[in-house]
Motif scaffolding. Structure first.
Motif, PDB file in Angstrom:
ATOM      1  N   ARG A  53       0.845  -1.181   0.000  1.00 44.28           N
ATOM      2  CA  ARG A  53       0.000   0.000   0.000  1.00 44.28           C
ATOM      3  C   ARG A  53       0.883   1.235   0.000  1.00 44.28           C
ATOM      4  O   ARG A  53       1.815   1.340   0.795  1.00 44.28           O
ATOM      5  CB  ARG A  53      -0.900   0.000   1.224  1.00 44.28           C
ATOM      6  N   ALA A  54       0.583   2.190  -0.884  1.00 41.96           N
ATOM      7  CA  ALA A  54       1.334   3.438  -0.981  1.00 41.96           C
ATOM      8  C   ALA A  54       0.475   4.598  -0.483  1.00 41.96           C
ATOM      9  O   ALA A  54      -0.724   4.450  -0.249  1.00 41.96           O
ATOM     10  CB  ALA A  54       1.768   3.677  -2.422  1.00 41.96           C
ATOM     11  N   GLN A  55       1.082   5.758  -0.316  1.00 43.75           N
ATOM     12  CA  GLN A  55       0.356   6.939   0.147  1.00 43.75           C
ATOM     13  C   GLN A  55      -0.530   7.522  -0.951  1.00 43.75           C
ATOM     14  O   GLN A  55      -1.701   7.795  -0.747  1.00 43.75           O
ATOM     15  CB  GLN A  55       1.353   8.014   0.612  1.00 43.75           C
ATOM     16  N   LYS A  95      -4.735   2.676  -3.939  1.00 41.42           N
ATOM     17  CA  LYS A  95      -3.497   2.917  -3.202  1.00 41.42           C
ATOM     18  C   LYS A  95      -2.620   1.669  -3.166  1.00 41.42           C
ATOM     19  O   LYS A  95      -1.521   1.700  -2.640  1.00 41.42           O
ATOM     20  CB  LYS A  95      -3.807   3.363  -1.769  1.00 41.42           C
TER      21      LYS A  95
END
Length: 109
Positions: free
Chosen positions: A56-58, A65
């Motif tokens: 999961r990314a910002q 995400k």
């Protein structure tokens, strides 16, 4: 026609770290422990299988995400069911200890 149950097309695994020697670390090859894979013969079944590292990314990209880095199991490592895998992009050291999915395709059976 009878109703078919949904089948899971992957097995869980864990990223153990990078392939390494005493002094050198090889970031292009990762060591993976696959659930239920405890010896060399079982590890040989997974050779050539696709591997997905999902994280999961910002920032949101393409409406999600979640991101995915794909790789492939290349060979076994030792005699305890650990395998080596290469990914499209080298994985970050923060990925060590994270879970991965080992897809049960392409099939060689």
């Amino acid at each position: 026609m009878p109703e078919s149950k949904p089948s899971r097309l992957h097995v869980k695994g864990t990223i153990l770290g990078f392939k390494r020697g005493r002094r050198n670390t090889y970031h292009h090859t990762n060591l993976l422990q696959i659930e239920g894979c405890n010896d060399n013969k079982e590890a040989n079944f997974y050779l050539g299988k696709k591997v997905a590292f999902i994280y999961r990314a910002q920032a949101t990209k393409a409406g999600s995400k979640f991101r995915c880095v794909w790789g492939k199991v290349t060979r076994s490592h030792g005699s305890n069911g650990v395998v080596r895998a290469k990914f499209a992009k080298n994985l970050s050291p923060t990925a060590i200890g994270s879970s991965i999915r080992v897809m049960l395709y392409p099939s060689s059976v």
